[in-house]
Design a protein around this motif. Sequence first.
Motif, PDB file in Angstrom:
ATOM      1  N   TRP A 125      -1.712  -3.269   0.812  1.00 20.83           N
ATOM      2  CA  TRP A 125      -0.991  -2.168   1.448  1.00 20.83           C
ATOM      3  C   TRP A 125       0.504  -2.150   1.133  1.00 20.83           C
ATOM      4  N   LEU A 126       1.026  -3.171   0.469  1.00 14.77           N
ATOM      5  CA  LEU A 126       2.467  -3.242   0.244  1.00 14.77           C
ATOM      6  C   LEU A 126       2.993  -2.123  -0.651  1.00 14.77           C
ATOM      7  N   SER A 127       2.126  -1.535  -1.472  1.00 17.36           N
ATOM      8  CA  SER A 127       2.579  -0.434  -2.328  1.00 17.36           C
ATOM      9  C   SER A 127       2.767   0.858  -1.549  1.00 17.36           C
ATOM     10  N   ASP A 128       2.273   0.903  -0.324  1.00 19.05           N
ATOM     11  CA  ASP A 128       2.409   2.097   0.516  1.00 19.05           C
ATOM     12  C   ASP A 128       3.684   1.989   1.339  1.00 19.05           C
ATOM     13  N   GLU A 129       4.701   2.720   0.917  1.00 17.52           N
ATOM     14  CA  GLU A 129       5.998   2.645   1.598  1.00 17.52           C
ATOM     15  C   GLU A 129       5.927   3.145   3.035  1.00 17.52           C
ATOM     16  N   ASP A 130       4.905   3.937   3.338  1.00 16.65           N
ATOM     17  CA  ASP A 130       4.779   4.487   4.687  1.00 16.65           C
ATOM     18  C   ASP A 130       3.814   3.700   5.561  1.00 16.65           C
ATOM     19  N   ALA A 131       3.372   2.547   5.094  1.00 19.49           N
ATOM     20  CA  ALA A 131       2.435   1.743   5.888  1.00 19.49           C
ATOM     21  C   ALA A 131       3.064   1.425   7.247  1.00 19.49           C
ATOM     22  N   PRO A 132       2.339   1.649   8.340  1.00 19.33           N
ATOM     23  CA  PRO A 132       2.894   1.428   9.680  1.00 19.33           C
ATOM     24  C   PRO A 132       2.906  -0.057  10.041  1.00 19.33           C
ATOM     25  N   VAL A 133       3.830  -0.780   9.419  1.00 21.73           N
ATOM     26  CA  VAL A 133       3.942  -2.223   9.608  1.00 21.73           C
ATOM     27  C   VAL A 133       5.380  -2.544  10.007  1.00 21.73           C
ATOM     28  N   ASP A 134       5.536  -3.536  10.870  1.00 16.79           N
ATOM     29  CA  ASP A 134       6.854  -3.996  11.305  1.00 16.79           C
ATOM     30  C   ASP A 134       7.768  -4.172  10.096  1.00 16.79           C
ATOM     31  N   ALA A 135       8.913  -3.512  10.121  1.00 14.43           N
ATOM     32  CA  ALA A 135       9.842  -3.587   8.989  1.00 14.43           C
ATOM     33  C   ALA A 135      10.299  -5.008   8.721  1.00 14.43           C
ATOM     34  N   ARG A 136      10.328  -5.844   9.770  1.00 16.12           N
ATOM     35  CA  ARG A 136      10.714  -7.245   9.571  1.00 16.12           C
ATOM     36  C   ARG A 136       9.699  -7.972   8.694  1.00 16.12           C
ATOM     37  N   VAL A 137       8.481  -7.447   8.673  1.00 16.68           N
ATOM     38  CA  VAL A 137       7.409  -8.036   7.869  1.00 16.68           C
ATOM     39  C   VAL A 137       7.345  -7.387   6.496  1.00 16.68           C
ATOM     40  N   SER A 138       7.250  -6.062   6.468  1.00 14.93           N
ATOM     41  CA  SER A 138       7.000  -5.359   5.201  1.00 14.93           C
ATOM     42  C   SER A 138       8.140  -5.520   4.205  1.00 14.93           C
ATOM     43  N   SER A 139       9.378  -5.478   4.668  1.00 17.04           N
ATOM     44  CA  SER A 139      10.502  -5.556   3.728  1.00 17.04           C
ATOM     45  C   SER A 139      10.526  -6.914   3.035  1.00 17.04           C
ATOM     46  N   THR A 140      10.270  -7.971   3.779  1.00 17.38           N
ATOM     47  CA  THR A 140      10.251  -9.309   3.192  1.00 17.38           C
ATOM     48  C   THR A 140       9.098  -9.462   2.210  1.00 17.38           C
ATOM     49  N   LEU A 141       7.915  -9.015   2.603  1.00 18.65           N
ATOM     50  CA  LEU A 141       6.740  -9.211   1.757  1.00 18.65           C
ATOM     51  C   LEU A 141       6.848  -8.416   0.458  1.00 18.65           C
ATOM     52  N   ARG A 142       7.431  -7.230   0.511  1.00 13.19           N
ATOM     53  CA  ARG A 142       7.585  -6.448  -0.719  1.00 13.19           C
ATOM     54  C   ARG A 142       8.493  -7.171  -1.710  1.00 13.19           C
ATOM     55  N   ARG A 143       9.541  -7.788  -1.215  1.00 15.26           N
ATOM     56  CA  ARG A 143      10.425  -8.549  -2.109  1.00 15.26           C
ATOM     57  C   ARG A 143       9.691  -9.745  -2.701  1.00 15.26           C
ATOM     58  N   ARG A 144       8.941 -10.442  -1.865  1.00 15.12           N
ATOM     59  CA  ARG A 144       8.267 -11.667  -2.320  1.00 15.12           C
ATOM     60  C   ARG A 144       7.139 -11.379  -3.306  1.00 15.12           C
ATOM     61  N   LEU A 145       6.553 -10.202  -3.233  1.00 15.91           N
ATOM     62  CA  LEU A 145       5.464  -9.873  -4.150  1.00 15.91           C
ATOM     63  C   LEU A 145       5.958  -9.780  -5.593  1.00 15.91           C
ATOM     64  N   LEU A 146       7.260  -9.590  -5.776  1.00 19.03           N
ATOM     65  CA  LEU A 146       7.838  -9.488  -7.114  1.00 19.03           C
ATOM     66  C   LEU A 146       7.971 -10.852  -7.789  1.00 19.03           C
ATOM     67  N   THR A 147       7.847 -11.923  -7.019  1.00 22.84           N
ATOM     68  CA  THR A 147       7.967 -13.272  -7.587  1.00 22.84           C
ATOM     69  C   THR A 147       6.720 -13.611  -8.397  1.00 22.84           C
ATOM     70  N   PRO A 148       6.860 -14.054  -9.626  1.00 26.71           N
ATOM     71  CA  PRO A 148       5.685 -14.366 -10.461  1.00 26.71           C
ATOM     72  C   PRO A 148       4.809 -15.454  -9.829  1.00 26.71           C
ATOM     73  N   GLN A 149       3.512 -15.354 -10.050  1.00 25.86           N
ATOM     74  CA  GLN A 149       2.578 -16.341  -9.517  1.00 25.86           C
ATOM     75  C   GLN A 149       2.889 -17.736 -10.047  1.00 25.86           C
ATOM     76  N   ALA A 150       3.328 -17.816 -11.282  1.00 27.61           N
ATOM     77  CA  ALA A 150       3.646 -19.121 -11.865  1.00 27.61           C
ATOM     78  C   ALA A 150       4.758 -19.816 -11.084  1.00 27.61           C
ATOM     79  N   ALA A 151       5.716 -19.028 -10.601  1.00 27.28           N
ATOM     80  CA  ALA A 151       6.814 -19.609  -9.825  1.00 27.28           C
ATOM     81  C   ALA A 151       6.301 -20.126  -8.483  1.00 27.28           C
ATOM     82  N   LEU A 152       5.380 -19.388  -7.870  1.00 28.58           N
ATOM     83  CA  LEU A 152       4.789 -19.849  -6.611  1.00 28.58           C
ATOM     84  C   LEU A 152       3.979 -21.120  -6.842  1.00 28.58           C
TER      85      LEU A 152
END
Length: 435
Positions: A301-328
């Motif tokens: 659901w992170l690709s949906d900018e209008d997803a009804p999710v707490d902004a404290r959650v969605s904003s952080t997760l969208r940033r973290r999804l950009l981190t390559p899997q290899a780095a994780l």
Amino acid sequence: MSPSNTPVRDHLEQILARLDARRDSEKTYVKLYAESARAEADAADHRRQTGATLGPLDGRIVSIKDLFDVVGEPTLAGSIIKRTAAVPQQDAVVVERLRAAGAVIVGKTHMTEFAFTAVGLNPHYPVPGNATDESLVPGGSSSGAAVSAAEGTCDIAIGSDTGGSVRIPAALNGLVGFKPTASRIPLDGAFPLAPSLDSIGPLAHSVADCAAADAILAGEPAAELAPRPIAGLRIGVPRGQLLAGLSAEIATAFAASLDHLTAAGAVLVDCGIDDLIDRLREATAIGSIAGLEASRVHADWLSDEDAPVDARVSSTLRRRLLTPQAALDALLETRAGLARTMDERLSACDLIVLPTTPIAAVSIASVEVDKAEYDRVEGLLLRNCQVANQFDLTAITLPMPGLTRPAGLMLVGRNGTDRMLLAVAASVEALLRQK
């Protein structure tokens, strides 16, 4: 807690009547299982009458956090976007084990959305005020779990702990809260936050109740907890950043707790771990393990900018999804190595001791609209507790006596030393209750 001679059904009906009286303003529970709980209570009473028992949890009223699967209903995990999720075909393993042990499951409790934040706020639901003062935050993410146990609408609450989510609300509500070694309790049927860090633990008014619940959750034989003497224990005190910035009252209570331990015969030793915390902080400059792993869990659901999710959650997760899997993957390898080093460091002690949180509960009003204050408070609440998750340890919080607002004393043990830690905690609990 119901007296042993009180019928379980009577105890349950008292709780249900209390909840029914406030049903139009309910904040602690998000779902009640009144009819199934009545059936479970009646079955427990029947066993009592015939002299049978399923163990120490038989007939105990238990609440479960809103992230455990229950057959026939979607698992919401504090979110509204999960209302149309697939319905599980079996209960979570821990729910199955609770039922098999005779626990009476009264309902599911409030939590922060996807268990991601530690203050206790969730924009989709009213905030369950702290059980000691409803104007104060309850702590999270197991917010309703703590309030339900502290207010007496259950005997034992089951929550999850990824960075302190059992221990933080337990401490702020004056409870015992236990975080087991993560691998001991299966996560099957528990909605994940960060699989590498998630653990499942109980909150209750006593170490004995937490120990009884923990054994059931872990699938271990029920055994009476034998307190371990404090005299002779080597207890490490990690002086440094984890003891910085304590409120004056908590600093005084912590110092008094150390004095009580010394008077009881414990040997306090310095145990520096700041270097390991700093090394992990450097490794997580790309993002926290919880944030990075959660971004993978919620990628749908992170690709949906209008997803009804707490902004404290969605904003952080969208940033973290950009981190390559290899780095994780590399981060998780670093974390595993640091956990081994931490285990070696702590081998010189039986356990270490800290304030659970450096501050007590703040007012809900102070953090509802002030983002900077919210972030400051959340950082403080997580600071000490998250060490146990990050380094794969076990930990328990106990109420410290004599405080205006509840706060906890945290005992932390090496990976796999859970039963020893609980045995020590029972002795420390008795010591603190004398003061």
